[in-house]
Design a protein around this motif. Structure first.
Motif, PDB file in Angstrom:
ATOM      1  N   GLU A  42       1.025  -1.081  -0.003  1.00  0.00           N
ATOM      2  CA  GLU A  42       0.018   0.019  -0.166  1.00  0.00           C
ATOM      3  C   GLU A  42       0.770   1.315   0.092  1.00  0.00           C
ATOM      4  OE1 GLU A  42      -3.937  -1.751   2.292  1.00  0.00           O
ATOM      5  OE2 GLU A  42      -2.402  -0.790   3.493  1.00  0.00           O
ATOM      6  N   VAL A  43       1.934   1.070   0.809  1.00  0.00           N
ATOM      7  CA  VAL A  43       2.917   2.434   0.827  1.00  0.00           C
ATOM      8  C   VAL A  43       3.411   2.501  -0.478  1.00  0.00           C
ATOM      9  CG1 VAL A  43       4.925   3.322   1.719  1.00  0.00           C
ATOM     10  CG2 VAL A  43       3.281   2.113   3.283  1.00  0.00           C
ATOM     11  N   MET A  44       3.940   1.427  -1.239  1.00  0.00           N
ATOM     12  CA  MET A  44       4.495   1.515  -2.449  1.00  0.00           C
ATOM     13  C   MET A  44       3.783   2.109  -3.449  1.00  0.00           C
ATOM     14  SD  MET A  44       4.638  -0.270  -5.677  1.00  0.00           S
ATOM     15  CE  MET A  44       4.127  -1.840  -5.332  1.00  0.00           C
ATOM     16  N   GLU A  45       2.365   1.648  -3.576  1.00  0.00           N
ATOM     17  CA  GLU A  45       1.368   2.164  -4.628  1.00  0.00           C
ATOM     18  C   GLU A  45       1.146   3.569  -4.343  1.00  0.00           C
ATOM     19  OE1 GLU A  45       0.579   1.162  -7.098  1.00  0.00           O
ATOM     20  OE2 GLU A  45       0.866  -0.943  -7.091  1.00  0.00           O
ATOM     21  N   ALA A  46       1.120   3.799  -2.845  1.00  0.00           N
ATOM     22  CA  ALA A  46       0.849   5.358  -2.747  1.00  0.00           C
ATOM     23  C   ALA A  46       1.924   6.412  -3.065  1.00  0.00           C
ATOM     24  CB  ALA A  46       0.091   5.543  -1.247  1.00  0.00           C
ATOM     25  N   LYS A  48       5.056   6.236  -4.502  1.00  0.00           N
ATOM     26  CA  LYS A  48       6.210   5.992  -5.092  1.00  0.00           C
ATOM     27  C   LYS A  48       6.423   6.974  -6.074  1.00  0.00           C
ATOM     28  CE  LYS A  48       3.125   3.456  -8.887  1.00  0.00           C
ATOM     29  NZ  LYS A  48       2.943   2.189  -9.478  1.00  0.00           N
ATOM     30  N   ASP A  49       5.365   7.812  -6.286  1.00  0.00           N
ATOM     31  CA  ASP A  49       5.678   9.044  -7.444  1.00  0.00           C
ATOM     32  C   ASP A  49       5.676  10.483  -6.714  1.00  0.00           C
ATOM     33  OD1 ASP A  49       5.273   7.309  -9.632  1.00  0.00           O
ATOM     34  OD2 ASP A  49       3.354   7.672  -9.607  1.00  0.00           O
ATOM     35  N   PHE A  50       5.977  10.220  -5.357  1.00  0.00           N
ATOM     36  CA  PHE A  50       6.261  11.678  -4.398  1.00  0.00           C
ATOM     37  C   PHE A  50       7.668  11.760  -4.565  1.00  0.00           C
ATOM     38  CE2 PHE A  50       1.770  10.657  -3.720  1.00  0.00           C
ATOM     39  CZ  PHE A  50       1.310  11.938  -3.241  1.00  0.00           C
ATOM     40  N   ASP A  51       7.863  13.145  -4.126  1.00  0.00           N
ATOM     41  CA  ASP A  51       9.417  13.413  -3.672  1.00  0.00           C
ATOM     42  C   ASP A  51       9.848  13.166  -2.459  1.00  0.00           C
ATOM     43  OD1 ASP A  51       9.662  15.027  -6.341  1.00  0.00           O
ATOM     44  OD2 ASP A  51       7.997  16.321  -5.392  1.00  0.00           O
ATOM     45  N   ALA A  52       8.778  13.119  -1.447  1.00  0.00           N
ATOM     46  CA  ALA A  52       9.451  12.797  -0.069  1.00  0.00           C
ATOM     47  C   ALA A  52       8.438  12.046   0.706  1.00  0.00           C
ATOM     48  CB  ALA A  52       9.772  13.829   0.493  1.00  0.00           C
ATOM     49  N   LEU A  53       8.802  11.167   1.771  1.00  0.00           N
ATOM     50  CA  LEU A  53       7.808  10.284   2.371  1.00  0.00           C
ATOM     51  C   LEU A  53       8.175  10.703   3.992  1.00  0.00           C
ATOM     52  CD1 LEU A  53       5.696   7.973   2.579  1.00  0.00           C
ATOM     53  CD2 LEU A  53       7.956   6.491   2.786  1.00  0.00           C
ATOM     54  N   ILE A  54       7.085  10.898   4.573  1.00  0.00           N
ATOM     55  CA  ILE A  54       7.146  10.964   5.867  1.00  0.00           C
ATOM     56  C   ILE A  54       6.617   9.578   6.739  1.00  0.00           C
ATOM     57  CG2 ILE A  54       6.221  11.962   8.251  1.00  0.00           C
ATOM     58  CD1 ILE A  54       6.479  14.423   6.806  1.00  0.00           C
ATOM     59  N   ALA A  55       7.593   8.676   7.001  1.00  0.00           N
ATOM     60  CA  ALA A  55       7.106   7.269   7.419  1.00  0.00           C
ATOM     61  C   ALA A  55       7.045   7.078   8.955  1.00  0.00           C
ATOM     62  CB  ALA A  55       8.231   6.357   6.519  1.00  0.00           C
ATOM     63  N   GLY A  56       6.143   6.007   9.151  1.00  0.00           N
ATOM     64  CA  GLY A  56       6.510   5.435  10.536  1.00  0.00           C
ATOM     65  C   GLY A  56       7.191   4.419  10.383  1.00  0.00           C
ATOM     66  N   THR A  57       6.699   3.147  10.834  1.00  0.00           N
ATOM     67  CA  THR A  57       7.514   1.664  10.950  1.00  0.00           C
ATOM     68  C   THR A  57       6.917   0.957  10.101  1.00  0.00           C
ATOM     69  OG1 THR A  57       5.853   1.015  12.627  1.00  0.00           O
ATOM     70  CG2 THR A  57       7.751   1.913  13.677  1.00  0.00           C
ATOM     71  N   ASP A  59       7.003  -1.128   6.615  1.00  0.00           N
ATOM     72  CA  ASP A  59       8.175  -1.911   5.634  1.00  0.00           C
ATOM     73  C   ASP A  59       8.290  -1.092   4.405  1.00  0.00           C
ATOM     74  OD1 ASP A  59       9.979  -3.233   4.336  1.00  0.00           O
ATOM     75  OD2 ASP A  59       8.935  -5.091   4.483  1.00  0.00           O
ATOM     76  N   LEU A  60       9.479  -0.272   4.057  1.00  0.00           N
ATOM     77  CA  LEU A  60       9.558   0.308   2.993  1.00  0.00           C
ATOM     78  C   LEU A  60      10.366  -0.104   1.903  1.00  0.00           C
ATOM     79  CD1 LEU A  60      10.296   3.749   4.609  1.00  0.00           C
ATOM     80  CD2 LEU A  60       7.900   2.975   4.076  1.00  0.00           C
ATOM     81  N   THR A  61      10.717  -1.631   1.944  1.00  0.00           N
ATOM     82  CA  THR A  61      11.378  -2.322   0.968  1.00  0.00           C
ATOM     83  C   THR A  61      10.775  -2.344  -0.449  1.00  0.00           C
ATOM     84  OG1 THR A  61      12.172  -3.578   2.771  1.00  0.00           O
ATOM     85  CG2 THR A  61      12.474  -4.319   0.249  1.00  0.00           C
ATOM     86  N   PRO A  62       9.424  -2.310  -0.686  1.00  0.00           N
ATOM     87  CA  PRO A  62       8.798  -2.624  -1.927  1.00  0.00           C
ATOM     88  C   PRO A  62       8.716  -1.174  -2.420  1.00  0.00           C
ATOM     89  CG  PRO A  62       7.134  -3.776  -0.335  1.00  0.00           C
ATOM     90  CD  PRO A  62       8.538  -3.140   0.544  1.00  0.00           C
ATOM     91  N   LEU A  63       8.583   0.096  -1.684  1.00  0.00           N
ATOM     92  CA  LEU A  63       8.503   1.158  -2.255  1.00  0.00           C
ATOM     93  C   LEU A  63      10.047   1.519  -2.550  1.00  0.00           C
ATOM     94  CD1 LEU A  63       7.527   4.434  -2.525  1.00  0.00           C
ATOM     95  CD2 LEU A  63       8.119   4.611  -0.325  1.00  0.00           C
ATOM     96  N   GLY A  77      10.596   9.218  14.162  1.00  0.00           N
ATOM     97  CA  GLY A  77      11.026   8.381  15.196  1.00  0.00           C
ATOM     98  C   GLY A  77      12.505   7.890  14.837  1.00  0.00           C
ATOM     99  N   VAL A  78      13.118   6.831  15.715  1.00  0.00           N
ATOM    100  CA  VAL A  78      14.531   6.679  15.455  1.00  0.00           C
ATOM    101  C   VAL A  78      14.720   5.222  14.974  1.00  0.00           C
ATOM    102  CG1 VAL A  78      14.404   5.584  17.805  1.00  0.00           C
ATOM    103  CG2 VAL A  78      16.717   6.664  16.975  1.00  0.00           C
ATOM    104  N   GLY A  79      13.901   4.434  14.875  1.00  0.00           N
ATOM    105  CA  GLY A  79      14.178   2.917  14.550  1.00  0.00           C
ATOM    106  C   GLY A  79      14.302   3.056  12.911  1.00  0.00           C
ATOM    107  N   LEU A  80      15.326   2.028  12.472  1.00  0.00           N
ATOM    108  CA  LEU A  80      15.528   2.177  11.069  1.00  0.00           C
ATOM    109  C   LEU A  80      15.431   0.748  10.588  1.00  0.00           C
ATOM    110  CD1 LEU A  80      18.246   4.922  11.088  1.00  0.00           C
ATOM    111  CD2 LEU A  80      15.996   5.151   9.850  1.00  0.00           C
ATOM    112  N   ASP A  81      14.821  -0.096  11.103  1.00  0.00           N
ATOM    113  CA  ASP A  81      14.729  -1.697  10.554  1.00  0.00           C
ATOM    114  C   ASP A  81      13.877  -1.761   9.495  1.00  0.00           C
ATOM    115  OD1 ASP A  81      13.273  -1.273  13.287  1.00  0.00           O
ATOM    116  OD2 ASP A  81      11.978  -2.444  12.261  1.00  0.00           O
ATOM    117  N   SER A  82      12.762  -0.586   9.475  1.00  0.00           N
ATOM    118  CA  SER A  82      11.783  -0.924   8.206  1.00  0.00           C
ATOM    119  C   SER A  82      12.366  -0.411   6.912  1.00  0.00           C
ATOM    120  CB  SER A  82      10.516  -0.393   8.668  1.00  0.00           C
ATOM    121  OG  SER A  82      10.637   1.231   9.100  1.00  0.00           O
ATOM    122  N   VAL A  83      13.463   0.429   7.094  1.00  0.00           N
ATOM    123  CA  VAL A  83      14.260   1.332   5.858  1.00  0.00           C
ATOM    124  C   VAL A  83      15.153   0.381   5.001  1.00  0.00           C
ATOM    125  CG1 VAL A  83      15.056   3.219   5.149  1.00  0.00           C
ATOM    126  CG2 VAL A  83      13.378   3.437   6.995  1.00  0.00           C
TER     127      VAL A  83
END
Length: 335
Positions: A42-46, A48-57, A59-63, A77-83
């Motif tokens: 869902e994150v990937m589809e929503a 992918k065409d933006f300049d910047a993403l403000i993300a939570g936790t 999983d951003l791998t598909p994006l 936040g501080v954790g980066l395991d989802s990036v």
């Protein structure tokens, strides 16, 4: 006009400052419309065409694999395991985070969960709601041994909060040598003890020391987790390692889901091999698993950062990172 997608939920629930900052600097902002944590695709589809993403936790791998447009990921936040940091570096996507804003809220929640689990507060609440009244006995922090796994920003704040309870020992387990920080905390603890002795208070003297992981588990009455989720920490708490813990001990996780093997924890709690646990984070969120069947576990909704002030600071800093990145200003760079 630069475009920003906000995948984290919630966002600007109590304060519009982050959105106002982006709007005043000419950014077009689109917010997660789902009212829940977004799934990776869902994150990937929503976004992918933006300049910047403000993300939570999320999983951003598909994006990151799919996008050819994204230039910045700004973590609330501080954790980066989802990036996927290596992939971001390879594709030229910068990553920012908000490392300081989250610490006060998470550290306070961790201490409150230690108290809750040791004193059986939530358990007593549930008893009353069922018409029962056993007045369960618990343990105090004062005179107990409290173990802290991970001695970064949050772990250090937890230790400082604990000093006022006068535990017998605070045990620190960390990959880095922490003697300087421990010495400072020990000095403060000794001063507090001397002050109370002067006032005629016969309270415990607290000793603070760094130990290995096995010693932390074996000696602690409560263990609170403050490490990132990595290949090394995945399932770090499993049936083998948790067996080393005292039967009366409690386990607190406000760090990341996946560090504690939830199936093994369920069995440990069900068999009463440890006294209780408090889990704020889970492998799959929202959590729908079997831990909810047990009375000796406290379950909260990944809400370590969810104080009004800390959440506002995190969101504002995430927005400031975007403004700074595209405006050649200051931002908290990771990649």
């Amino acid at each position: 006009m630069k475009s920003v997608f906000v995948s984290t939920f919630p966002f600007c629930r109590t304060s519009p400052k982050a959105l106002e900052l982006l709007a005043s600097n000419g950014y077009k902002v689109t917010i997660n419309p789902m009212g829940r944590k977004m799934k990776p695709l869902e994150v990937m589809e929503a976004a992918k065409d933006f300049d910047a993403l403000i993300a939570g936790t999320e999983d951003l791998t598909p994006l990151v694999k799919e996008t050819t447009h994204l230039k910045l990921i700004s973590r609330v936040g501080v954790g980066l395991d989802s990036v996927p940091l290596d992939l971001c570096k390879k594709k030229g996507i910068s990553v920012a985070y908000t490392p300081d804003a989250v610490s006060p809220a998470v550290s306070e929640l961790a201490v409150s969960l230690i108290i809750d689990a040791m004193r059986k507060v939530s358990y007593a609440d549930r008893e009353i709601r069922k018409g029962e009244w056993t007045r369960p006995y618990g343990e105090r922090i004062g005179g107990a041994v409290i173990g802290i796994l991970g001695f970064g920003r949050i772990g250090k704040r937890v230790a400082s909060h604990l000093l006022g309870f006068f535990p017998k020992e605070i045990l620190i387990c960390d990959l880095l040598e922490q003697s300087q920080s421990i010495e400072l905390l020990q000095t403060i603890s000794d001063q507090m003890f001397e002050m109370n002795q002067t006032l005629g208070k016969n309270w415990n003297e607290t000793n603070i020391k760094q130990v290995d992981f096995e010693t932390l588990l074996q000696r602690s009455d409560a263990v609170t987790i403050h490490v990132p989720l990595t290949e090394q920490t995945k399932n770090l708490f499993n049936s083998k390692t948790m067996t080393l813990m005292k039967q009366k001990s409690v386990l607190i996780n406000t760090a990341r889901g996946g560090i504690v093997n939830e199936d093994d924890l369920y069995q440990m709690l069900k068999d009463q091999k440890i006294s209780a646990a408090a889990m704020d984070v889970f492998e799959e969120e929202p959590y729908l698993g079997p831990l909810s069947e047990l009375e000796n576990v406290i379950l909260t909704q990944h809400m370590g950062s969810c104080s009004n002030d800390c959440r506002e600071d995190m969101e504002r800093e995430a927005a400031e990172n975007i403004v700074g990145f595209f405006g050649s200003g200051n931002w908290e760079r990771v990649v």
